[in-house]
Design an enzyme around this catalytic site. Sequence first.
Site, short mmCIF file in Angstrom:
data_model
loop_
_atom_site.label_atom_id
_atom_site.label_comp_id
_atom_site.label_asym_id
_atom_site.label_seq_id
_atom_site.Cartn_x
_atom_site.Cartn_y
_atom_site.Cartn_z
N THR A 1 -24.18 -8.44 -14.54
CA THR A 1 -23.94 -9.50 -13.57
C THR A 1 -23.41 -10.73 -14.30
OG1 THR A 1 -25.59 -8.69 -12.04
CG2 THR A 1 -24.96 -10.98 -11.80
N PHE B 1 -22.97 -14.62 -14.38
CA PHE B 1 -23.55 -15.85 -13.85
C PHE B 1 -22.69 -17.03 -14.29
CE2 PHE B 1 -27.04 -12.90 -14.08
CZ PHE B 1 -27.84 -13.20 -12.99
#
Lengths: 283, 283
Positions: free
Chosen positions: B172, B174
Amino acid sequence: MKIVFQGERGAYSELAAKEYFSNSNRFVAVPEFSDVYDAVHDGKAKYGILPIENSLAGSIHQNYDILLKGDAIIVGEIYLKVSHYLIANEGVTSKKIRRVYSHPQAIAQCKNYLTRFKDTEHIPVSNTASAVKKIKKEKMMDAAAIASMQAAIDFNMRVLGRRIEDLDNNQTRFIILGNKPKRLSAKEQDIKTSIVFSLKNIPGALFKALSVFALRDIDLYKIESRPVYGKNFEYLFYLDFAGNIDNDIPEKAINHLREITTFDRILGSYHVGKVVHPIYQKR
Amino acid sequence: MKIVFQGERGAYSELAAKEYFSNSNRFVAVPEFSDVYDAVHDGKAKYGILPIENSLAGSIHQNYDILLKGDAIIVGEIYLKVSHYLIANEGVTSKKIRRVYSHPQAIAQCKNYLTRFKDTEHIPVSNTASAVKKIKKEKMMDAAAIASMQAAIDFNMRVLGRRIEDLDNNQTRFIILGNKPKRLSAKEQDIKTSIVFSLKNIPGALFKALSVFALRDIDLYKIESRPVYGKNFEYLFYLDFAGNIDNDIPEKAINHLREITTFDRILGSYHVGKVVHPIYQKR
């Protein structure tokens, strides 16, 4: 003909299907979006309908992913004007509402309206008509659902708020899935083709991909990127352009595009869809 | 320094924040993604962290929309390797599980694994750590949560399955939000700039927009389209390109781009982020 849609009776998908096809067909609800695809692909239904994009909330990404499951193709599209209603059981007043059930996109589209209900929980469900079914079945006296007027009629529920969406130009684009291409009678400019492709990892790859259309004065309707499942930060591009793949210039553009794609598929050529308002009816 | 993240203790956002900033800072949880933005924008926190994209599931669209709320800018990014764990109360065995709580993306990423649990309902919640908190608080003995190992440690729960994600390259991305640009010491090619823009309604508009980068040999990392809120099927484009907006060539590209934009904003220039594995710890 059997036509499948996702959700419950009264779902926006059913309303759109009834606008696209004549009312005399058989409209059958299935639980999941992928069931719509499978029913068409396996020949259990003649056509299926899938919401693909909303004018406010954007693309419905899971349905883009579903388009790659098998050999079903896009044979049409329709744009449905969407109006949301706040629906509850008989005897429920606005003051009593502590929970609102709906599809997350419908909740998002009524965000301003919902601020009037203090200390209220918003609970996501898979589609708007299911939300109405749930509060009815469980006889909830402190809850409401956001759904279509048709769902309020079908489940014989009370309407507490009409056209509660924050903005009034709310449209959802639906695609019609089928198994074989339709003969297209419209003029070239009233036909749209949808394709999906991934690109070689070369500098300016997307720029080069778009150039095959720009250099031939082919208008683009839409481009959408999705990650390739299982490959880190590699993308699939879904693109809609003006023209019929059976004609010379679009075909040349696709052949040119194939010089830099690692994968591509033509999802279908079809008539550009109309914008319709749903017509509600007692069944 | 105070750094805000969305969710509960043990959320992936907190793990990512602790990898980006040193552990000695104060990490504060807020309920919503927009609260992260507001805390930074209003000066209540020095920095905030938001998940923006997952390598398997794609972009987190609502967080793209949030970037336009105010004047906060992107000052950094980090890529967190994500592993999911199946977590339950002490005494719960796999056979007893009838419900699985988690964020919809986490559920989607463990789809194959979850097929082993028959007749099990998948219930979406707003973040993975909340799922663990919920099954603990309500002492559910027929439910499990999908979350990080850190959440299992923090809530002192049993781990029934480790690294249960279907594919192992799950990352992921960020972004770090701040109020003023950081001085950037890296070489030009290790700096990334994020911008957002909408285009005049002219033929080949997107092609022309991308050409301002291609003609200057500026590499693109990513392009993402989002509907303009309240305008039917008009799009905002979010684009990440290689280079520092303070330097000559990227600045010229942006000036060129502005010849065809109706709106644009530079969201920030920052160092290209590292990929890190989370480190779990007792607190």
